[in-house]
Design a protein around this motif. Structure first.
Motif, mmCIF file in Angstrom:
data_model
loop_
_atom_site.group_PDB
_atom_site.id
_atom_site.type_symbol
_atom_site.label_atom_id
_atom_site.label_comp_id
_atom_site.label_asym_id
_atom_site.label_seq_id
_atom_site.Cartn_x
_atom_site.Cartn_y
_atom_site.Cartn_z
ATOM 1 N N TRP A 287 -3.123 3.981 -3.417
ATOM 2 C CA TRP A 287 -4.282 3.782 -2.518
ATOM 3 C C TRP A 287 -4.474 2.368 -2.277
ATOM 4 O O TRP A 287 -4.415 1.613 -3.171
ATOM 5 N N SER A 288 -4.578 2.060 -1.000
ATOM 6 C CA SER A 288 -4.737 0.661 -0.721
ATOM 7 C C SER A 288 -5.816 0.358 0.454
ATOM 8 O O SER A 288 -5.795 0.904 1.371
ATOM 9 N N LEU A 289 -6.776 -0.418 0.128
ATOM 10 C CA LEU A 289 -8.029 -0.630 0.997
ATOM 11 C C LEU A 289 -7.574 -2.385 1.469
ATOM 12 O O LEU A 289 -7.294 -3.175 0.696
ATOM 13 N N ASP A 290 -8.015 -2.319 2.711
ATOM 14 C CA ASP A 290 -8.062 -3.566 3.473
ATOM 15 C C ASP A 290 -9.585 -4.263 3.517
ATOM 16 O O ASP A 290 -10.312 -3.861 4.314
ATOM 17 N N ARG A 291 -9.753 -5.162 2.687
ATOM 18 C CA ARG A 291 -11.073 -5.448 2.397
ATOM 19 C C ARG A 291 -11.315 -6.786 3.306
ATOM 20 O O ARG A 291 -12.544 -7.185 3.348
ATOM 21 N N SER A 292 -10.176 -7.165 3.869
ATOM 22 C CA SER A 292 -10.396 -8.232 4.696
ATOM 23 C C SER A 292 -10.847 -8.002 6.201
ATOM 24 O O SER A 292 -11.316 -8.623 7.149
ATOM 25 N N SER A 293 -10.777 -6.518 6.525
ATOM 26 C CA SER A 293 -11.318 -5.915 7.841
ATOM 27 C C SER A 293 -12.934 -6.324 8.084
ATOM 28 O O SER A 293 -13.822 -6.364 7.158
ATOM 29 N N GLU A 294 -13.097 -6.357 9.221
ATOM 30 C CA GLU A 294 -14.460 -6.877 9.654
ATOM 31 C C GLU A 294 -15.425 -5.539 9.679
ATOM 32 O O GLU A 294 -16.664 -5.576 10.014
ATOM 33 N N SER A 295 -14.852 -4.297 9.507
ATOM 34 C CA SER A 295 -15.315 -3.052 9.394
ATOM 35 C C SER A 295 -16.612 -3.242 8.472
ATOM 36 O O SER A 295 -16.111 -3.591 7.214
ATOM 37 N N SER A 296 -17.768 -2.372 8.456
ATOM 38 C CA SER A 296 -18.525 -2.205 7.446
ATOM 39 C C SER A 296 -18.210 -0.938 6.324
ATOM 40 O O SER A 296 -18.873 -1.051 5.490
ATOM 41 N N PHE A 297 -16.921 -0.500 6.851
ATOM 42 C CA PHE A 297 -16.499 0.442 5.724
ATOM 43 C C PHE A 297 -15.021 0.017 5.393
ATOM 44 O O PHE A 297 -14.128 -0.637 6.044
ATOM 45 N N PRO A 298 -14.546 0.345 4.072
ATOM 46 C CA PRO A 298 -13.484 0.100 3.910
ATOM 47 C C PRO A 298 -12.297 0.640 4.787
ATOM 48 O O PRO A 298 -12.448 1.819 5.163
ATOM 49 N N VAL A 299 -11.262 -0.115 5.120
ATOM 50 C CA VAL A 299 -10.005 0.383 6.110
ATOM 51 C C VAL A 299 -8.941 0.795 5.114
ATOM 52 O O VAL A 299 -8.535 -0.244 4.354
ATOM 53 N N VAL A 300 -8.346 1.870 5.107
ATOM 54 C CA VAL A 300 -7.321 2.384 4.487
ATOM 55 C C VAL A 300 -5.993 1.861 5.164
ATOM 56 O O VAL A 300 -5.920 1.938 6.318
ATOM 57 N N ARG A 301 -5.226 1.189 4.370
ATOM 58 C CA ARG A 301 -3.988 0.634 4.755
ATOM 59 C C ARG A 301 -3.249 1.842 4.843
ATOM 60 O O ARG A 301 -2.288 1.913 3.818
ATOM 61 N N ARG A 302 -2.912 2.558 5.636
ATOM 62 C CA ARG A 302 -2.065 3.885 5.813
ATOM 63 C C ARG A 302 -0.461 3.400 5.451
ATOM 64 O O ARG A 302 0.208 4.242 4.948
ATOM 65 N N ASP A 303 -0.112 2.322 5.919
ATOM 66 C CA ASP A 303 1.247 1.859 5.706
ATOM 67 C C ASP A 303 1.771 1.705 4.378
ATOM 68 O O ASP A 303 2.748 1.589 3.843
ATOM 69 N N ARG A 304 0.601 1.805 3.587
ATOM 70 C CA ARG A 304 0.712 1.479 2.078
ATOM 71 C C ARG A 304 0.870 2.496 1.192
ATOM 72 O O ARG A 304 0.897 2.801 -0.262
ATOM 73 N N TRP A 305 0.162 3.884 1.823
ATOM 74 C CA TRP A 305 -0.054 5.083 0.880
ATOM 75 C C TRP A 305 1.510 5.560 0.560
ATOM 76 O O TRP A 305 2.593 5.456 1.135
ATOM 77 N N LEU A 306 1.526 5.688 -0.753
ATOM 78 C CA LEU A 306 2.705 6.076 -1.482
ATOM 79 C C LEU A 306 3.796 5.054 -1.335
ATOM 80 O O LEU A 306 5.100 5.612 -1.184
ATOM 81 N N HIS A 307 3.530 3.926 -1.063
ATOM 82 C CA HIS A 307 4.379 2.812 -0.861
ATOM 83 C C HIS A 307 5.420 2.525 -2.408
ATOM 84 O O HIS A 307 4.673 2.480 -3.114
ATOM 85 N N ARG A 308 6.721 2.659 -2.267
ATOM 86 C CA ARG A 308 7.407 2.526 -3.542
ATOM 87 C C ARG A 308 7.373 1.008 -3.774
ATOM 88 O O ARG A 308 7.678 0.131 -2.850
ATOM 89 N N ILE A 309 7.295 0.678 -5.144
ATOM 90 C CA ILE A 309 7.197 -0.775 -5.544
ATOM 91 C C ILE A 309 8.476 -1.275 -5.846
ATOM 92 O O ILE A 309 9.172 -0.297 -6.789
ATOM 93 N N ASP A 310 9.156 -2.197 -5.469
ATOM 94 C CA ASP A 310 10.312 -2.550 -5.679
ATOM 95 C C ASP A 310 10.382 -3.510 -7.124
ATOM 96 O O ASP A 310 9.667 -4.453 -7.289
ATOM 97 N N ASN A 311 10.847 -2.807 -8.099
ATOM 98 C CA ASN A 311 10.905 -3.525 -9.480
ATOM 99 C C ASN A 311 12.275 -4.187 -9.923
ATOM 100 O O ASN A 311 12.264 -4.349 -10.916
ATOM 101 N N ARG A 312 12.957 -4.510 -8.845
ATOM 102 C CA ARG A 312 14.480 -4.933 -9.173
ATOM 103 C C ARG A 312 14.327 -6.423 -9.668
ATOM 104 O O ARG A 312 15.351 -6.941 -10.178
ATOM 105 N N GLY A 313 13.336 -7.088 -9.311
ATOM 106 C CA GLY A 313 13.202 -8.680 -9.470
ATOM 107 C C GLY A 313 12.827 -8.808 -10.754
ATOM 108 O O GLY A 313 13.054 -9.571 -11.372
#
Length: 85
Positions: free
Chosen positions: A59-85
């Motif tokens: 779950w990822s929220l964009d707190r920098s949005s000017e909206s008075s409600f949190p904006v969900v960053r849908r492009d990050r839902w279930l985004h796989r984290i690259d742990n190879r580094g």
């Protein structure tokens, strides 16, 4: 220390609420902000007590949005984290 022993300690925060994470440590947050026992209670966790890695961003929220409600960053839902580094 064991994870259990470590989780039994308590931390006093500076009046301004600022905190700098120590070397070779992480600051962990639980998934329930108001009811979680996490680094806000026990402080930094030594890396030697961390076993495993994150795999997905659930779950990822964009707190920098000017909206008075949190904006969900849908492009990050279930985004796989690259742990190879």
């Amino acid at each position: 220390p064991s994870v259990y022993q470590y989780s039994q300690k308590s931390v006093t925060w500076p009046a301004n609420g600022e905190h700098i994470v120590g070397d070779n440590a992480v600051f962990v947050l639980g998934d329930n902000r108001d009811l979680s026992q996490d680094s806000r209670v026990w402080g930094d966790v030594p890396l030697e007590l961390v076993h495993g890695r994150g795999v997905y961003v659930l779950w990822s929220l964009d707190r920098s949005s000017e909206s008075s409600f949190p904006v969900v960053r849908r492009d990050r839902w279930l985004h796989r984290i690259d742990n190879r580094g």
